[in-house]
Write a protein that holds these residues in place. Structure first.
Motif, PDB file in Angstrom:
ATOM      1  N   GLU A 394       0.827  -1.210   0.000  1.00  0.00           N
ATOM      2  CA  GLU A 394       0.000   0.000   0.000  1.00  0.00           C
ATOM      3  C   GLU A 394       0.862   1.260   0.000  1.00  0.00           C
ATOM      4  O   GLU A 394       0.601   2.214  -0.750  1.00  0.00           O
ATOM      5  N   VAL A 395       1.899   1.259   0.837  1.00  0.00           N
ATOM      6  CA  VAL A 395       2.796   2.409   0.893  1.00  0.00           C
ATOM      7  C   VAL A 395       3.498   2.596  -0.443  1.00  0.00           C
ATOM      8  O   VAL A 395       3.594   3.715  -0.971  1.00  0.00           O
ATOM      9  N   ALA A 396       3.965   1.507  -1.028  1.00  0.00           N
ATOM     10  CA  ALA A 396       4.661   1.588  -2.317  1.00  0.00           C
ATOM     11  C   ALA A 396       3.751   2.138  -3.404  1.00  0.00           C
ATOM     12  O   ALA A 396       4.178   2.951  -4.237  1.00  0.00           O
ATOM     13  N   ALA A 397       2.487   1.719  -3.400  1.00  0.00           N
ATOM     14  CA  ALA A 397       1.545   2.192  -4.417  1.00  0.00           C
ATOM     15  C   ALA A 397       1.285   3.681  -4.279  1.00  0.00           C
ATOM     16  O   ALA A 397       1.242   4.420  -5.278  1.00  0.00           O
ATOM     17  N   ARG A 398       1.117   4.137  -3.043  1.00  0.00           N
ATOM     18  CA  ARG A 398       0.879   5.576  -2.847  1.00  0.00           C
ATOM     19  C   ARG A 398       2.104   6.398  -3.260  1.00  0.00           C
ATOM     20  O   ARG A 398       1.969   7.474  -3.864  1.00  0.00           O
ATOM     21  N   LEU A 399       3.271   5.914  -2.934  1.00  0.00           N
ATOM     22  CA  LEU A 399       4.492   6.644  -3.295  1.00  0.00           C
ATOM     23  C   LEU A 399       4.675   6.691  -4.807  1.00  0.00           C
ATOM     24  O   LEU A 399       5.087   7.712  -5.364  1.00  0.00           O
ATOM     25  N   ALA A 400       4.373   5.580  -5.473  1.00  0.00           N
ATOM     26  CA  ALA A 400       4.496   5.551  -6.931  1.00  0.00           C
ATOM     27  C   ALA A 400       3.542   6.548  -7.565  1.00  0.00           C
ATOM     28  O   ALA A 400       3.886   7.254  -8.528  1.00  0.00           O
ATOM     29  N   GLN A 401       2.346   6.643  -7.013  1.00  0.00           N
ATOM     30  CA  GLN A 401       1.350   7.580  -7.539  1.00  0.00           C
ATOM     31  C   GLN A 401       1.782   9.022  -7.325  1.00  0.00           C
ATOM     32  O   GLN A 401       1.480   9.901  -8.132  1.00  0.00           O
ATOM     33  N   SER A 402       2.527   9.263  -6.247  1.00  0.00           N
ATOM     34  CA  SER A 402       2.958  10.627  -5.936  1.00  0.00           C
ATOM     35  C   SER A 402       4.205  11.040  -6.713  1.00  0.00           C
ATOM     36  O   SER A 402       4.612  12.202  -6.663  1.00  0.00           O
ATOM     37  N   GLY A 403       4.849  10.075  -7.400  1.00  0.00           N
ATOM     38  CA  GLY A 403       6.053  10.390  -8.156  1.00  0.00           C
ATOM     39  C   GLY A 403       7.320  10.396  -7.333  1.00  0.00           C
ATOM     40  O   GLY A 403       8.352  10.922  -7.774  1.00  0.00           O
ATOM     41  N   ALA A 404       7.283   9.813  -6.139  1.00  0.00           N
ATOM     42  CA  ALA A 404       8.472   9.767  -5.285  1.00  0.00           C
ATOM     43  C   ALA A 404       9.561   8.915  -5.940  1.00  0.00           C
ATOM     44  O   ALA A 404       9.289   8.023  -6.746  1.00  0.00           O
ATOM     45  N   LYS A 405      10.804   9.188  -5.569  1.00  0.00           N
ATOM     46  CA  LYS A 405      11.952   8.437  -6.069  1.00  0.00           C
ATOM     47  C   LYS A 405      12.147   7.212  -5.174  1.00  0.00           C
ATOM     48  O   LYS A 405      12.528   7.344  -4.010  1.00  0.00           O
ATOM     49  N   VAL A 406      11.858   6.024  -5.705  1.00  0.00           N
ATOM     50  CA  VAL A 406      11.864   4.819  -4.877  1.00  0.00           C
ATOM     51  C   VAL A 406      12.648   3.691  -5.535  1.00  0.00           C
ATOM     52  O   VAL A 406      12.780   3.629  -6.761  1.00  0.00           O
ATOM     53  N   ILE A 407      13.168   2.823  -4.693  1.00  0.00           N
ATOM     54  CA  ILE A 407      13.761   1.548  -5.107  1.00  0.00           C
ATOM     55  C   ILE A 407      12.910   0.457  -4.477  1.00  0.00           C
ATOM     56  O   ILE A 407      12.660   0.481  -3.268  1.00  0.00           O
ATOM     57  N   THR A 408      12.466  -0.508  -5.282  1.00  0.00           N
ATOM     58  CA  THR A 408      11.515  -1.507  -4.783  1.00  0.00           C
ATOM     59  C   THR A 408      12.053  -2.929  -4.903  1.00  0.00           C
ATOM     60  O   THR A 408      11.282  -3.875  -5.035  1.00  0.00           O
ATOM     61  N   ILE A 409      13.362  -3.104  -4.820  1.00  0.00           N
ATOM     62  CA  ILE A 409      13.905  -4.457  -4.914  1.00  0.00           C
ATOM     63  C   ILE A 409      13.571  -5.302  -3.690  1.00  0.00           C
ATOM     64  O   ILE A 409      13.537  -6.526  -3.758  1.00  0.00           O
ATOM     65  N   ARG A 413      12.434   1.660  -0.702  1.00  0.00           N
ATOM     66  CA  ARG A 413      13.462   2.568  -0.205  1.00  0.00           C
ATOM     67  C   ARG A 413      13.271   3.898  -0.920  1.00  0.00           C
ATOM     68  O   ARG A 413      13.389   3.987  -2.149  1.00  0.00           O
ATOM     69  N   VAL A 414      12.987   4.925  -0.142  1.00  0.00           N
ATOM     70  CA  VAL A 414      12.579   6.224  -0.670  1.00  0.00           C
ATOM     71  C   VAL A 414      13.712   7.231  -0.512  1.00  0.00           C
ATOM     72  O   VAL A 414      14.213   7.439   0.595  1.00  0.00           O
TER      73      VAL A 414
END
Length: 463
Positions: A394-409, A413-414
């Motif tokens: 859920e957190v990853a989905a919200r961050l992706a929608q917001s355009g945050a810079k993330v690593i999801t391996i 990791r934001v």
């Protein structure tokens, strides 16, 4: 035994682990042996090496495991009590074996136990373990009557460990003054044999194996468990101190000033030593490791790779890409240049000694030179096992929608101008874990506020 159902909670991502008498028992050990024997035979193998740690429940579990392996039609080589890396060493160096199983609860409480498995020099984990669960439920096992022999390998193992110091000036080694804390874990006898053969002065705590862990919990990544080692280093003015976990595959170090060097900080030292001798080498660290480590490896001319958390996963990735060094913040350090690619705290300690001599600096001096970011330890937030992965998704989905810079391996990791924060589901506990790092205290506070806001939206609080 016609079939068996494991408690699904014990078939973890990296190994098998659970509370003895509630989640894990003799029948599980026997079924595990039957299943692994079947897989081994299907791959053309015939022999398994088995070891155990010093927990009260380990002899009984080992006996049942050996019985299951033999009933599955494979031969068993028993090496007895010792650290998990000694089992890995036996599997890697004994020509007649194709797999190995260590009975161990690792760094968990005394009433827990489990199994760490290696097959053909590779970790046997994740989907491999779940496949054993499916086979057990169906009773899909081979049958036979395997043989059994006992082999003493401690002396050979310690002799091989000492090769880490070959080529170093004996006079430089003779000035060493080091403290050691085996924590009453399975590494104790090997440590005693090792320091008998090391130059310098060595003071050891709690080398007597006691599965009740009477002096402190066998997890050196909890700083409170390092109190006795810190006191020893201070009282005797030692160069540094070394602590092991319950089965000897994790290392934490205390410098002469009482500061703790965690796994990622030790990797910085070991990487510098490696890159001087093998320029351009690849170093893998887990997603929880400090950005300072990745930046340092790059600055030294190495290739820094971020991988998933988990000793089994790091080892598998090292093999896949041919990396000579890898590790985790939790102190699992793996060497594949002059070693076998597995995590071994005793060997890591010797490589640290060698690095200080080749670099011409003490552990304390090397620690002084490190960038000092503001960061949190690994914060564990209780979340039900059935819910923890969903929270991270859920957190990853919200961050992706917001355009945050993330690593999801592994989790999410934001990265922000203040630094980074990480949220991931624990593979060993009913929890999600949070870690953050910044160049400033104010930046760290802002990162934690961002993480808290995301967690709150999924109904989780740091408390």
């Amino acid at each position: 035994m016609k079939s068996h159902r494991f408690d699904p909670a014990i078939l973890r991502e990296y190994d098998v682990r659970g509370e003895v008498g509630r989640q894990l028992g003799i029948a599980d050990a026997e079924a595990l042996g039957r299943g692994f024997a079947t897989v081994l035979r299907e791959a053309g193998g015939s022999t398994v090496v088995v070891g155990r740690d010093g927990r009260v429940s380990s002899p009984g579990l080992e006996e049942a495991l050996v019985g299951g392996l033999r009933a599955g039609g494979v031969d068993v080589v028993r090496i007895g009590l010792g650290p998990t890396p000694m089992l890995y060493f036996a599997e890697a160096s004994m020509e007649q074996v194709q797999g190995g199983i260590q009975v161990t609860g690792s760094h968990n409480p005394a009433d827990h136990n489990g199994f760490k498995i290696v097959f053909g020099g590779r970790p046997f984990c994740g989907e491999d373990l779940r496949e054993l669960g499916r086979r057990a439920a169906l009773g899909d096992w081979s049958a036979g009557q395997g043989g059994c022999e006992e082999v003493q390998i401690l002396g050979t193992y310690v002799e091989r460990l000492l090769s880490a110091l070959h080529g170093l000036d004996p006079d430089a080694l003779a000035s060493l003054r080091i403290g050691w804390d085996a924590g009453n874990g399975a590494a104790g006898p090997a440590l005693e044999r090792l320091i008998e053969n090391l130059p310098g002065e060595h003071l050891a705590l709690y080398t007597h194996v006691d599965g009740t862990f009477p002096h402190h919990h066998p997890d050196p990544t909890v700083e409170a468990n390092l109190a006795d080692l810190k006191a020893l280093v201070a009282a005797k003015s030692l160069d540094f101190g070394v602590a092991f976990d319950g089965d000897g595959d994790r290392i934490v170090v205390v410098d002469a000033r009482g500061r703790v060097l965690w796994g990622d900080q030790l990797l910085m030292i070991l990487a510098e030593d490696l890159l001087l001798r093998s320029p351009g080498s690849t170093v893998i660290a887990d997603v929880k490791a400090s950005q300072v480590l990745f930046d340092r490896v790059t600055a030294l001319g190495g290739r820094a790779v971020m991988g998933k958390t988990g000793h089994s996963l790091i080892k598998s990735e090292m093999k896949r890409i041919g990396a000579p060094l890898g590790g985790e913040m939790t102190g699992h350090l793996m060497f594949a240049d002059d070693w076998y690619g597995f995590d071994d705290a005793l060997y890591a300690a010797l490589r640290l000694i060698a690095a200080t001599r080749r670099l011409g600096k003490s552990v304390t001096q090397l620690r002084d030179a490190m960038t000092e970011p503001f960061n949190t330890p690994e914060l564990r937030l209780p979340v039900a096992d059935a819910r923890k992965f969903s929270v991270v998704e859920e957190v990853a989905a919200r961050l992706a929608q917001s355009g945050a810079k993330v690593i999801t391996i592994d989790g999410v990791r934001v990265s922000t101008p203040d630094g980074w924060w990480l949220l991931r589901a624990s593979n060993t506990q009913d929890a999600v874990t949070l870690r953050a790092e910044s160049a400033s205290e104010a930046g760290l506070a802002r990162l934690l506020a961002l993480a808290d806001a995301q967690l709150a939206q999924s109904g989780v609080s740091r408390g």
